[in-house]
Design an enzyme around this catalytic site. Structure first.
Site, mmCIF file in Angstrom:
data_model
loop_
_atom_site.group_PDB
_atom_site.id
_atom_site.type_symbol
_atom_site.label_atom_id
_atom_site.label_comp_id
_atom_site.label_asym_id
_atom_site.label_seq_id
_atom_site.Cartn_x
_atom_site.Cartn_y
_atom_site.Cartn_z
ATOM 1 N NE ARG A 44 53.678 33.042 21.432
ATOM 2 C CZ ARG A 44 52.699 33.747 22.013
ATOM 3 N NH1 ARG A 44 52.251 34.856 21.467
ATOM 4 N NH2 ARG A 44 52.165 33.348 23.145
ATOM 5 C CE1 TYR A 98 63.207 41.268 -1.837
ATOM 6 C CE2 TYR A 98 61.264 40.589 -0.601
ATOM 7 C CZ TYR A 98 62.543 40.340 -1.066
ATOM 8 O OH TYR A 98 63.144 39.164 -0.751
ATOM 9 C CG ASP A 170 60.833 48.072 2.151
ATOM 10 O OD1 ASP A 170 61.942 48.293 2.687
ATOM 11 O OD2 ASP A 170 60.540 46.978 1.618
ATOM 12 C CE LYS A 195 67.372 41.385 1.443
ATOM 13 N NZ LYS A 195 66.157 42.005 0.916
HETATM 14 C C1 LIG Z 1 64.848 41.695 1.087
HETATM 15 C C2 LIG Z 1 63.813 42.733 1.113
HETATM 16 C C3 LIG Z 1 62.615 42.535 1.803
HETATM 17 C C4 LIG Z 1 62.274 41.216 2.483
HETATM 18 O O1 LIG Z 1 63.188 40.939 3.496
HETATM 19 P P1 LIG Z 1 63.418 39.463 4.097
HETATM 20 O O2 LIG Z 1 64.274 39.720 5.278
HETATM 21 O O3 LIG Z 1 64.071 38.646 3.015
HETATM 22 O O4 LIG Z 1 62.075 38.928 4.443
HETATM 23 C C5 LIG Z 1 61.690 43.560 1.826
HETATM 24 N N1 LIG Z 1 61.923 44.729 1.192
HETATM 25 C C6 LIG Z 1 63.076 44.960 0.514
HETATM 26 C C7 LIG Z 1 63.267 46.263 -0.171
HETATM 27 C C8 LIG Z 1 64.055 43.974 0.450
HETATM 28 O O5 LIG Z 1 65.179 44.199 -0.231
#
Ligand SMILES: *Cc1c(COP(=O)(O)O)cnc(C)c1O
Length: 374
Positions: A44, A98, A170, A195
């Site tokens: 954890r 997002y 991000d 992704k």
């Molecule tokens: C998919 C995505 C997220 C969130 O990711 P998860 O793994 O689904 O929680 C955040 N930012 C971007 C740009 C994304 O494409």
């Protein structure tokens, strides 16, 4: 040894020699470990050896001192924000964001005592106007989704530093193959590893990279909230990272080829891909990025019925709402009224690693079936 990203993706952060002489870092599935003093590894807390190995790999790929893996991309973003914001603090959010990030801020920021302003990532004047005495952090995105805007990223990191804000970005759509935000001064880089970092649409994970000190704070929040990445998923993500450079470069080539077909096609009213010279941020993207990403959006002539016909006619891409995987995906979106020439019914394309000629041929036959052409 690590001059190219290809080499870094394979070797970065790998111990040599590895345990037992294995070329692949082993999976320690265990959650508890013996210790004669101090704190024992515990999954954890992200201190299981396979988790720590993944952290070293992620840090190497982003060019950071340290990294932590999280249970999802949203876990990465929310944990990173929790590590820098306290009740009473203000956040500048410069981007399109997002949906999950936008929803988190809309539904939870006020409950946490955070205030925030959503501003244009390409307009430094808007950042300055949003600045307040209690502003503590600046959050942006490398490439926005789905309009693929590329903001003034180096300027954003400088702006944050000049005003003593923690800068967060991000980097999911770009990946470190295309852009390494720490190189222009970003403090914390967040990813949905669901992704492109994993790339095979078969696990949920996230990552945050930064200095040792900042990542220690992120890891402390993560341990308290209990959102670490399971060791088995960590092992799989470390495997996915090995092919990151190959996959992302092919995806970028495929997105460029499809964008060039769409650009000026009779069935298409507008396209957004930073690799097209007509994209509003093309010159900035060309100067900042190594490649233009795997995602594009286009608005067909003929509205919803044309978008539906084109998506139905495509044989290779799956109609599914994600991005960055080895399979090409398409998603229909309604971009509303505020998206300029992209307003209305649009289609997002996330390029996979198929052959470019096959994807271009598939789009050509699908666009030929648009009802707007007859
Ligand atoms: C998919 C995505 C997220 C969130 O990711 P998860 O793994 O689904 O929680 C955040 N930012 C971007 C740009 C994304 O494409």
């Amino acid at each position: 040894m690590t001059d190219t990203f290809e080499t870094l993706a394979v070797h970065g952060g790998e111990p040599r020699p590895a345990a037992g002489g294995s070329v692949v870092f082993p999976l320690f599935q265990g959650t508890v470990f013996e210790t004669d003093r101090g704190e024992a590894p515990y999954s954890r807390l992200g201190t299981n050896p396979t988790q720590r190995h993944l952290h070293r790999r992620l840090a190497a790929l982003e060019g950071a001192e340290a990294a932590v893996a999280t249970a999802s991309g949203m876990g990465a973003i929310t944990t990173a924000l929790h590590s820098v914001l306290a009740a009473g603090d203000h956040l500048i959010a410069a981007g399109e964001f997002y949906g999950g990030t936008h929803r988190f801020l809309t539904e939870h920021a006020a409950r946490l005592g955070w205030t925030w302003d959503l501003v244009n990532p390409g307009d430094p004047g808007a950042w300055r106007e949003a600045l307040r005495p209690n502003t503590k952090a600046f959050l942006t995105e490398t490439i926005t989704n789905p309009l693929t805007a590329v903001g003034d990223l180096a300027g954003a990191a400088r702006f944050a530093r000049a005003h003593a804000l923690t800068s967060l970005i991000d980097n999911t759509l770009a990946t470190p193959v295309v852009f390494r935000p720490h190189s222009v001064g970003f403090d914390l880089v967040c990813h949905s590893a669901t992704k492109a970092l994993n790339g095979h649409s078969d696990l949920t994970a996230g990552a945050v990279t930064g200095s040792r000190e900042r990542i220690a704070r992120v890891a402390a929040v993560l341990g308290s909230y209990g959102a670490s990445l399971d060791p088995h998923a960590a092992f799989l993500l470390a495997r996915g990272l090995k092919t990151l450079a190959l996959r992302v470069r092919r995806q970028n080539e495929n997105a460029q080829a499809v964008a060039e077909l769409l650009d000026g096609h009779d069935a298409v009213a507008a396209v957004r891909y930073p690799g097209l010279p007509g994209h509003p941020d093309h010159r900035r993207a060309a100067g900042l990025l190594d490649g233009f990403g795997s995602v594009l959006a286009f608005r067909p002539h003929g509205g919803a019925s044309a978008a539906e016909a084109i998506v139905k006619a495509l044989r290779l891409p799956y109609a599914a709402p994600s991005l960055g995987g080895v399979e090409s995906l398409v998603t229909r979106l309604d971009l509303g009224a505020a998206a300029g020439d992209m307003s209305g019914e649009a289609v997002r394309f996330s390029a996979g690693i198929e052959g470019a000629d096959d994807l271009v041929a598939d789009f050509a036959q699908a666009l030929a079936q648009s009802p707007a052409l007859v």
